[in-house]
Write a protein that holds these residues in place. Structure first.
Motif, short mmCIF file in Angstrom:
data_model
loop_
_atom_site.label_atom_id
_atom_site.label_comp_id
_atom_site.label_asym_id
_atom_site.label_seq_id
_atom_site.Cartn_x
_atom_site.Cartn_y
_atom_site.Cartn_z
N LEU A 84 15.15 17.43 22.45
CA LEU A 84 14.89 18.43 22.73
C LEU A 84 16.17 18.95 23.09
CD1 LEU A 84 11.43 19.24 24.68
CD2 LEU A 84 11.91 20.45 23.21
N LEU A 85 16.85 19.86 22.73
CA LEU A 85 18.50 20.37 22.75
C LEU A 85 19.10 21.99 23.06
CD1 LEU A 85 21.73 20.11 22.48
CD2 LEU A 85 21.73 20.20 19.81
N THR A 86 19.45 22.51 23.85
CA THR A 86 19.70 23.26 24.41
C THR A 86 20.50 24.28 23.89
OG1 THR A 86 20.14 25.44 26.49
CG2 THR A 86 21.88 23.35 25.77
N TRP A 87 20.13 25.41 23.06
CA TRP A 87 21.11 25.83 21.62
C TRP A 87 21.27 27.29 22.14
CZ3 TRP A 87 22.94 23.49 17.81
CH2 TRP A 87 23.19 24.89 16.80
N GLU A 88 22.54 27.30 21.50
CA GLU A 88 23.19 29.53 21.96
C GLU A 88 23.36 29.60 20.33
OE1 GLU A 88 23.67 31.71 23.91
OE2 GLU A 88 23.39 32.41 21.82
N GLU A 89 22.64 30.28 19.96
CA GLU A 89 22.74 31.01 18.65
C GLU A 89 24.28 31.86 18.13
OE1 GLU A 89 21.76 30.73 15.39
OE2 GLU A 89 19.89 30.28 15.94
N ASP A 90 25.07 32.29 19.35
CA ASP A 90 26.03 33.26 18.89
C ASP A 90 27.42 31.97 19.07
OD1 ASP A 90 28.42 35.09 18.79
OD2 ASP A 90 27.68 36.08 21.34
N PRO A 91 27.79 32.14 17.51
CA PRO A 91 29.33 31.20 17.37
C PRO A 91 30.70 31.91 18.21
CG PRO A 91 28.66 32.61 15.58
CD PRO A 91 27.71 33.47 16.67
N ALA A 92 29.84 32.96 19.15
CA ALA A 92 31.63 33.94 20.00
C ALA A 92 30.80 33.22 21.46
CB ALA A 92 31.39 35.12 20.06
N ASP A 93 29.76 32.56 21.52
CA ASP A 93 29.70 32.47 23.45
C ASP A 93 30.02 30.50 22.80
OD1 ASP A 93 27.58 32.33 25.37
OD2 ASP A 93 28.36 30.46 25.17
#
Ligand code: KQY
Length: 363
Positions: free
Chosen positions: A230-239
């Protein structure tokens, strides 16, 4: 303190079991330092009570508490939680407690890593950590388990194992010169394998953005079972978290585990909003002994910072807009277990989350 064993876990046939293997119990430490926990730790203590209660539903929980807080902790915790007096510098049992190892004959021992408060005087989080460094030995005294004193500075939150020979970690933490500058990557891999009874180290790069542990893996990723992460994921490429999670994904997709299996990766959305408020920061006592807190500080929140108890998965509730989605992903990843959410923003304000404040004792 009991004399350390003269050998190593690997030489004696011991290995660190996966967190989903049966537990005899769980250890935690009661939070109290007012320069890390706001409002003299009262909201943080309430969050720890909720976590301990959720875990105590399926395994015995022991809370290590200072003398000054004993009566307060005893009154706040359910009777089922055992409260024992052990001094500490803060409340992160994952990092200061022993890493338990077992053998094939049912014996259990513990690894007592060296501890320097996440980086010592070169980026560490407080100036004095001697009491924390003695906690693992004291826990092993209470448990009656033998102790290996490892030569490595390491926190339990910087490693995850699958129980079948694979250990997952991050370069940001374990290759950081503020931990073991005399050891190169190969020497650290060798030490991990010797003290965890593993065969293969899988390296991720950076951990969660602004994680004050220097990128502990337990805030970035966790095994759901061998071969599944399980991998924490941030969709926003600006973040800034996006590139970190994308790098971890690429590394996992290119890697195999100790048995040569490729990894299946399950993305878990990161919680928002990720900042400390002015009011929250104002409740933390400013001292020269701990890092300062300021309104607007980015918080390293992550839903993968959960604890696998004997029955439930206990995961942090951090964002009303994403808590349910994260819980549903965890429920699908652990289909035979109940998934229980506990409000955990107060733990996050202290610098970690549910996995960081717990330490399982294998059966
Ligand atoms: O494992 C952890 N996340 C520990 C964090 C320590 C934070 C101390 N302020």
């Amino acid at each position: 303190m009991t004399r350390p064993l003269p050998s190593t876990p690997a030489a004696d046939g011991f290995r660190m079991p996966a967190e989903w293997e049966p537990h005899a119990g769980c250890w935690m430490v009661w939070p109290e330092r007012p320069d890390n926990w706001r409002e003299e730790a009262a909201p943080g203590q309430a969050a720890f009570v909720a976590v301990a209660s959720a875990i105590a539903a399926s395994e015995p929980v022991t809370m290590a508490v200072s003398d000054g807080q004993f009566e307060r902790a005893r009154a706040a915790l359910p009777d089922a939680v055992r409260v024992v007096e052990i001094s500490s510098d803060d409340a992160w049992m994952r990092d200061i407690g022993p890493t338990f190892v077992i053998d094939g004959a049912g014996a259990r021992r513990g690894v007592d890593w060296r501890f320097n408060a996440w980086g010592g005087l070169a980026g560490g989080l407080y100036t004095s950590w001697e009491r924390d460094d003695r906690v693992a030995a004291k826990v092993l005294e209470v448990e009656g388990d033998g102790r290996y004193r490892a030569p490595l500075i390491l926190e339990g939150g910087s490693i995850h194992v699958d129980g079948e020979g694979t250990v997952l970690t991050t370069e940001e933490c374990l290759l950081n010169p503020n931990r073991n500058p005399e050891l190169d990557r190969a020497a650290i891999e060798a030490a991990l394998n010797v003290y965890l009874g593993t065969e293969k180290v899988v390296w991720l790069g950076d951990g969660v953005f602004e994680d004050e542990t220097d990128g502990h893996v337990d805030n970035l990723a966790a095994f759901a079972r061998p071969g599944v992460v399980l991998l924490t994921w941030e969709e926003d490429p600006a973040d800034p978290q996006h590139a970190r999670s994308a790098d971890a994904l690429a590394r996992l997709e290119a890697a195999t585990d100790a048995h040569g299996r490729p990894f299946e990766v399950i993305k878990v959305p990161a919680p928002h909003p990720p900042a400390m408020t002015d009011e929250e920061a104002a409740g933390v006592l400013a001292t020269d002994d701990a890092i300062p807190r300021r309104g607007g500080d980015r918080l390293a929140g992550s839903y993968v910072n959960f604890y696998i108890a004997n029955s439930p998965i206990v995961y942090p509730l951090l964002d009303p807009e994403r808590d349910d989605e994260a819980g549903a992903i965890l429920a699908a990843a652990f289909p035979t277990r109940e998934v229980v959410g506990v409000p955990a923003r107060e733990i996050l304000l202290g610098g970690g989350n549910i996995h960081c404040i717990t330490q399982q004792v294998p059966a």
